[in-house]
Every structure is written in C-alpha cells, then in structure tokens.
Write an enzyme that holds these catalytic residues in place. Sequence first.
Site, PDB file in Angstrom:
ATOM      1  N   CYS A  41      80.867  23.607  28.571  1.00  0.00           N
ATOM      2  CA  CYS A  41      79.799  23.887  29.525  1.00  0.00           C
ATOM      3  C   CYS A  41      78.472  23.347  28.974  1.00  0.00           C
ATOM      4  O   CYS A  41      78.266  23.276  27.764  1.00  0.00           O
ATOM      5  CB  CYS A  41      79.685  25.393  29.761  1.00  0.00           C
ATOM      6  SG  CYS A  41      78.437  25.814  31.008  1.00  0.00           S
ATOM      7  N   ASP A  43      75.745  24.812  29.058  1.00  0.00           N
ATOM      8  CA  ASP A  43      74.952  25.962  28.603  1.00  0.00           C
ATOM      9  C   ASP A  43      74.382  25.719  27.199  1.00  0.00           C
ATOM     10  O   ASP A  43      75.113  25.336  26.281  1.00  0.00           O
ATOM     11  CB  ASP A  43      75.858  27.209  28.597  1.00  0.00           C
ATOM     12  CG  ASP A  43      75.063  28.480  28.379  1.00  0.00           C
ATOM     13  OD1 ASP A  43      74.392  28.601  27.333  1.00  0.00           O
ATOM     14  OD2 ASP A  43      75.116  29.372  29.240  1.00  0.00           O
ATOM     15  N   ARG A  45      73.600  27.588  24.905  1.00  0.00           N
ATOM     16  CA  ARG A  45      74.058  28.455  23.812  1.00  0.00           C
ATOM     17  C   ARG A  45      75.389  28.016  23.224  1.00  0.00           C
ATOM     18  O   ARG A  45      75.807  28.501  22.173  1.00  0.00           O
ATOM     19  CB  ARG A  45      74.194  29.898  24.317  1.00  0.00           C
ATOM     20  CG  ARG A  45      72.897  30.502  24.797  1.00  0.00           C
ATOM     21  CD  ARG A  45      73.150  31.764  25.596  1.00  0.00           C
ATOM     22  NE  ARG A  45      73.876  31.476  26.830  1.00  0.00           N
ATOM     23  CZ  ARG A  45      74.254  32.406  27.703  1.00  0.00           C
ATOM     24  NH1 ARG A  45      73.985  33.677  27.457  1.00  0.00           N
ATOM     25  NH2 ARG A  45      74.895  32.075  28.803  1.00  0.00           N
ATOM     26  N   CYS A 100      79.052  32.922  31.606  1.00  0.00           N
ATOM     27  CA  CYS A 100      78.755  31.567  32.103  1.00  0.00           C
ATOM     28  C   CYS A 100      78.003  31.663  33.433  1.00  0.00           C
ATOM     29  O   CYS A 100      78.516  32.202  34.417  1.00  0.00           O
ATOM     30  CB  CYS A 100      80.045  30.769  32.282  1.00  0.00           C
ATOM     31  SG  CYS A 100      79.761  29.076  32.857  1.00  0.00           S
TER      32      CYS A 100
HETATM   33 CO    CO Z   1      78.403  28.025  31.366  1.00  0.00          CO
END
Ligand code: CO
Length: 208
Positions: A41, A43, A45, A100
């Site tokens: 992903c 993302d 993090r 997520c």
């Molecule tokens: Co995500």
Amino acid sequence: MELDRVFENNKTWITKKLEAGDDYFEQLGKGQNPELLYIGCSDSRVTAEDLMGLGPGEVFVHRNIANMVISIDLNVMSVVNYAVDHLKVNHIVVCGHYACGGVKAAMQSADLGILNPWLRNIRDVYRIHRDELNAIEDEDKKYDRLVELNVKEQCVNLIKTAAVQKAYRERGIKVHGWVFDVHTGKLIDLKIDFEGYLKNIMEIYHLD
Ligand code: CO
C-alpha cells in the site's frame, strides 16, 4: 517539513553505506538482481524495504492505494511482467496493512470521484466474502479481516496472470500474502495456500 533535511539525511546515508564498503555504489550501479517483488500500500507508515530490513537491490517494489492487483491497471501489470519475466524474481508478496485507509474508504457510501473505480475492486472482495464479514460485529475487526481477505484476493489476481502461471511451471515461483500490523510493527504471514488456489482457479483462468 524542511526538505533540506532530506538532502542532509542523504549525505549521512551515503557516508554510512561507504563505511560498509568503498565500492558500495559502484556495485549498485552495475545492475539489480532482486529475488522478491513486493506489492504494498502507498500508506506512508508501511515502508516496504525498511520494515523488512532489506536494502537497495534486494526488492522490486510496487505500491498503490490498498495494494491492489488489477488486471487492466497497466502500471501494476507492467511491474509484475518486468519482475517475473525479466528480473526472474522467485517470490511475489502482496502486503496489506491493518488500519488501511483505502480499505476503509472503499466501504463508505460516498462518491469519491476518480477513486470510485479503484476502490470498487475492494467492494467486490467484500461481496465475495460477505457472509464471513457480516458475521463480525466489531467494526475494526471487520475491517482488519477485509484487509486480510483483500490481500488473498490480490494474490489470486496474480495467479490469474500468464506471467505468474508460466513462471510457476518453469521455476516454481511463489506468491505470498502478508499483513503489516501498524499497531505492533509485526509482519504477519497469512500463509495463503498458493498451490491450492492455483489448482482451484486454473480450470477457469489457465492461459496457455
Ligand atoms: Co493502506
């Protein structure tokens, strides 16, 4: 954030790498031979190499919202084909993560514009696993389970590609489904039954 910091960090990073070996960048410049393709992903993090403790040259990376493997997405399909056919990776990992935002957004009844067709693929995962997911009362647990099921379905999507089917026959390539737990930092292997999925779907998705 002061972007100057990034360039300072880069200088420190170079020094560290050269401490490990004077010819570090000379070797890096010669080419890549990664064994692993990581699809994760976007993302901020979930940092791919960093969380796996791997360095430059060790992993070919593709990231998008909610780690999707969509057959008409030229971007992810080009990455898969290049990694499998040309770099000859032996492992492909789809790595999702708990909490997520993409998975959560997919389940909201909101018009998110250009994100709609992308996130629609996650709604499809929900539909396939509706009975199991609807039986989970705790909302957070339900999303976490959807994250896991989404990873599994994206692994299945990889198995549907000609590149992966061919590489399995020729050299036994393996597809793995992992989840990164942002609350603990732990990487969890979902231990998806790759060969079982392969056998199960080949009746319909066989491509040679
Ligand atoms: Co995500």
